[in-house]
Design an enzyme around this catalytic site. Structure first.
Site, mmCIF file in Angstrom:
data_model
loop_
_atom_site.group_PDB
_atom_site.id
_atom_site.type_symbol
_atom_site.label_atom_id
_atom_site.label_comp_id
_atom_site.label_asym_id
_atom_site.label_seq_id
_atom_site.Cartn_x
_atom_site.Cartn_y
_atom_site.Cartn_z
ATOM 1 N N ASP A 1 -1.937 10.560 -2.401
ATOM 2 C CA ASP A 1 -2.254 9.479 -3.348
ATOM 3 C C ASP A 1 -2.514 10.018 -4.744
ATOM 4 O OD1 ASP A 1 -2.974 8.410 -0.534
ATOM 5 O OD2 ASP A 1 -2.721 6.654 -1.827
ATOM 6 N N ARG B 1 0.849 -1.197 0.000
ATOM 7 C CA ARG B 1 0.000 0.000 0.000
ATOM 8 C C ARG B 1 0.880 1.241 0.000
ATOM 9 N NH1 ARG B 1 2.072 2.392 3.760
ATOM 10 N NH2 ARG B 1 0.283 3.785 3.781
#
Lengths: 362, 362
Positions: free
Chosen positions: B249, B58
């Protein structure tokens, strides 16, 4: 027990008198909700103190009622032969009960009321003091429910049909004698036929929102959605919140509100998004001797943060943490405070003293 | 492997070539940190996709590198006999890998780079494409570390000796190829001899702060203190935070920042308390095709909120939840964005396109 207590659907606190060996204080252990509904009972006020300290009983109004019953147990089972001896025993019980949690003002308020009732009964002898202490505890208990119902009705005026209300921690049946402050307003609004939705924050570290508020609202049939604490900004940004309603553990004379850690963050977000931020609290939560943000804030065990409810270690053991149980929201972020007397609005330096004078507390 | 990878203390992602049956992709399963350090490996790109989807891997930059190696596996093990067949297989792998997580931009950026490298090699035949894909993946991997180190050095200028830095989620070694973006800035500041303290938010629901950031910083000997997400307001109110540094992100052309859920709340609090709010992200996190807050936000399984890591149910089963994995912070709340080229400051509508032009991406 008076009828107002009989009508409660959830009875987290009870004084049970029909026992051959003498009365017991009985409570729902909220640490086990939502997994198990376990009631505990005792005749020992020290056990009541432990239940408060360990948060089997939590929420400022519930703590106040429980502490009063702790005094009632101390009086009933004291075996004191003179009024002097009894008052001394009661003073000791008061010290033990008062040392459990420093922030919730209702604790000190209730202990003070009971101590005064004992003192007033002193001229009438030992039995009269015992009777007076028990009666005062029961009165505090009944008044808590009555007060919540009044507060709920008053607060429900602020709730519109179709509202989505965000709440934090648990200021419901399980934080009071059984009706609730913030959740009391929701209950009252629903009783009036208004359709509401609730967004409940999980409220780390002890998850009172996920465990207690969700359990309680599901039980009542009120639509509820759970979020993690860090989603509050997201739901406000998305316009999903119409109002915030939270409880309080202590409110100063000038409107600083101590409540569960995370409340201040929600108030700042509500302010940015022009979402009304309401605090629901009975007059017994107001501290007439404090001003500003100097409310004592309890720092609890680091393991509450390092673990989830002591069941799951979630980080490196022994990592340092902060674990304040409460934070303080300044008055400029509070749209209104809902009490059993009235909806208080700014300037709080005027509206709070006015309310406390009506309550005979100033 | 080049020396920059050899020097890493934590190697969450590796391309292992010295196996008789052909290369494997190897990764640290971050779901098991801090309890166990388990490395997994595969020759199947579908397994890489699963590792990304299930968050074994992740963090946007790490996802990008892993997806590139997924393409490398697809190429190496394809058994395609013609360039057309191979490019078709690669296109299928790309679709599978791209469908894992919708928000992290580095995923699409890396897949795009690898696909272009394959296309460029097409005239030179099947083996040349395989070689080109593997080389491009390795290049993305090495560049990620180099980029993080550059970004760290540039960002370290913003850090003063004695600073307390609040960070959210994990933008460290375990979110990248091994150095980190936000944590890369902290590492670089410490390498320069600055003394810093870090406050890490636990970051519910998946607790990347408590599990990964704390683990990583303790390993590095950087002083860290853990808080629950709802304590951010408290620590800011108390003046305990000098700077916020978080990762990202996806960042739009005009400076909207998608990052782990909770980032927006922190940005609002930082704004109120005049604490600088810095975002650290490589140029590969910038989406040159998006403006405004229309970034696709992944909604994950409700059980992530209802439980803690699937191990402990914390609420009434089946209660509805929101579970957005990210939120969007608007540019007016971002003090600066630290990239490997420069520290970008407002107006971002000017500084971001300028940087992307330098990066050859606009």
């Amino acid at each position: 027990m008076t009828s107002v207590l009989e009508r409660l659907r959830i009875k987290p606190l009870e004084w049970v008198e029909d026992r051959p060996e003498g009365p017991v204080f009985r409570w729902l252990d909220t640490r086990l909700i939502p997994w198990e509904e376990v009631y505990r009972e005792t005749r020992d006020y020290r056990r009541v103190a432990k239940a408060i300290k360990d948060m089997e009983i939590r929420g400022a109004p519930a703590i106040g009622v429980a502490a009063a019953y702790g005094m009632a147990l101390a009086a009933y089972y004291s075996e004191a032969r003179s009024t002097g001896e009894l008052l001394e025993k009661l003073e000791e019980a008061r010290r033990v009960l008062a040392s459990t949690r420093p922030t919730a003002y209702n604790l000190f308020w209730a202990l003070d009321r009971v101590a005064k009732a004992a003192k007033r009964a002193e001229p009438r002898g030992v039995d009269a003091i015992v009777r007076a202490v028990i009666d005062e505890a029961k009165k505090i208990h009944v008044e808590d429910v009555e007060t919540n119902i009044k507060l709920g009705r008053i607060g429900a005026k602020l709730v519109e049909d179709g509202d989505t209300i965000l709440t934090h921690c648990n200021a419901g049946a399980l934080a009071t004698a059984g009706y609730g402050t913030a959740e009391g307003v929701m209950r009252a609004a629903v009783e009036e036929g208004k359709r509401i939705r609730v967004i409940a924050t999980e409220t780390r570290p002890l998850l009172q929102g996920a465990r207690l508020t969700v359990w309680e609202l599901v039980k009542e049939g009120i639509e509820v959605r759970l979020i993690t604490d860090n989603m509050v900004g997201y739901v406000m940004y998305k316009g999903l919140v119409d109002k915030v309603i939270v409880g309080a553990d202590r409110i100063t004379l000038d409107g600083y509100v101590a409540n569960k850690i995370g409340t201040y963050t929600i108030a700042v977000l509500a302010n940015r998004h022009r979402v009304p931020f309401y605090v629901a609290a009975p007059s017994s939560t107001f501290d007439p001797k404090l001003e500003g943000d100097e409310i004592p804030i309890e720092e609890r065990s680091p393991d509450e943060v390092r673990t989830v409810l002591g069941k799951l270690l979630i980080t490196v053991p022994d990592v340092p943490v902060y674990n304040p149980a409460f934070d303080v929201t300044p008055p400029e972020l509070v749209t209104a405070i809902i009490t059993e007397y009235d909806i208080l609005t700014p300037p709080y330096t005027k509206s709070i003293p006015e309310m406390l004078r009506r309550a005979g507390r100033l």
